[in-house]
Design an enzyme around this catalytic site. Structure first.
Site, PDB file in Angstrom:
ATOM      1  N   SER A  83     -46.796  56.693  -2.520  1.00 47.46           N
ATOM      2  CA  SER A  83     -47.363  57.449  -1.407  1.00 47.46           C
ATOM      3  C   SER A  83     -47.740  58.881  -1.770  1.00 47.46           C
ATOM      4  O   SER A  83     -48.366  59.574  -0.975  1.00 47.46           O
ATOM      5  CB  SER A  83     -46.397  57.470  -0.217  1.00 47.46           C
ATOM      6  OG  SER A  83     -45.302  58.316  -0.478  1.00 47.46           O
ATOM      7  N   LYS A 133     -42.484  64.387   0.044  1.00 47.09           N
ATOM      8  CA  LYS A 133     -43.783  64.551   0.699  1.00 47.09           C
ATOM      9  C   LYS A 133     -44.260  65.998   0.513  1.00 47.09           C
ATOM     10  O   LYS A 133     -43.529  66.855   0.036  1.00 47.09           O
ATOM     11  CB  LYS A 133     -43.679  64.258   2.214  1.00 47.09           C
ATOM     12  CG  LYS A 133     -43.170  62.876   2.582  1.00 47.09           C
ATOM     13  CD  LYS A 133     -44.152  61.775   2.236  1.00 47.09           C
ATOM     14  CE  LYS A 133     -43.581  60.395   2.582  1.00 47.09           C
ATOM     15  NZ  LYS A 133     -44.429  59.312   2.067  1.00 47.09           N
TER      16      LYS A 133
END
Length: 275
Positions: free
Chosen positions: A70, A122
């Site tokens: 991701s 992230k």
């Protein structure tokens, strides 16, 4: 005692030389005075460096391995990253920083947690007071009404967000997104988790500094502060010019629909485990 033909004595000199050679390397009582490597040297050259590494590892730096995609292409599967614990503990987190954080509200599946890790990684897009929004369909992300160009870190051909959303970041929280937006179940997908999909600053355990392995991927990790350079401060006149959260009141249901209609890749999280 012997004499050479010239009448000089030589035995005393010979005795002295041989006796000296026998005593080389010997101290009192004939014991060796040079042991080669002493305990003090072992302590200086082995124990001290190990202690330094342990202290740095425990209090200043963290090391993690990336098992999912991701954050591609910034971080690839199998990359190992080093993070700063100091920046995290001070709460010195800026827009654009890549952070490692504890699962804030059961974002990870039970099976994933049971596998031995509850950390994620992230990129920070919004900090306290920021309003982060997107109209979806290829439109850029806006922060406090200012559109940002994320092409420097987004995975090629990835849209900033496939669906619309808008969220105001509350005090003590962060809004995070993956660089591979089509394959990242980030803050957008967890607006119903009780904290609007935000990550508490207290859950951040490190700010990523660099990829240290494999050698081919070694690099420092930038926060791309230039991307956010023109973002106005929260609450300023410029920041108030954009759309409000009410304009995207259906963002949660839109995100849920996007997750439900995908192939499963859209909800893949970047799980990070301690190295």
């Amino acid at each position: 005692m012997t004499y050479q033909q010239d009448g000089t004595r030589t035995s005393s000199s010979a005795y002295h030389e041989s006796n000296t050679s026998r005593n080389d390397g010997a101290g009192q009582n004939g014991q060796p005075s040079n042991l080669g490597i002493t305990l003090r040297e072992i302590f200086h050259w082995l124990v001290v460096p190990v202690l330094i590494v342990v202290v740095l590892r425990c209090f200043f730096f963290g090391m993690y391995v990336i098992p999912s995609g991701s954050m591609e292409d910034t971080l690839g599967i199998g990359d190992r990253v080093v993070t700063s614990r100091v920046a995290a503990s001070k709460g010195d987190i800026k827009r654009g920083d890549i952070i490692v954080f504890k699962d804030p509200a059961n974002w990870l599946s039970v099976s994933t947690v049971e596998s031995g890790s509850d950390f994620l990684i992230k990129r920070v897009i919004g900090v306290a007071g920021d309003r982060v929004a997107c109209e979806g369909g290829g439109a850029p992300i806006t922060v406090n009404g200012m559109a940002i160009d994320e092409s420097s870190y987004l995975r090629p051909n990835a849209e900033p967000s496939e669906f619309a959303f808008s969220i105001t970041v509350t005090d003590g929280n962060l809004f995070v997104l993956g660089d591979n937006r089509a394959n990242s179940a980030d803050s957008r997908y967890h607006t119903g988790d009780g904290n609007s999909g935000l990550v508490p600053v207290s859950d951040v355990v490190g700010v990523a500094l660099a990829v240290y392995w494999p050698i081919a991927d070694m690099k420092t990790l930038r926060n791309h502060e230039d991307v956010f350079a023109k973002v106005p401060d929260p609450g300023s006149t410029a920041a108030g010019a954009g759309a409000s959260d009410d304009d995207y009141s259906s963002s949660e249901s839109t995100a849920a629909a996007a997750a439900g209609s995908g192939t499963g890749d859209t909800t893949t999280l970047t799980l990070v485990r301690v190295d």
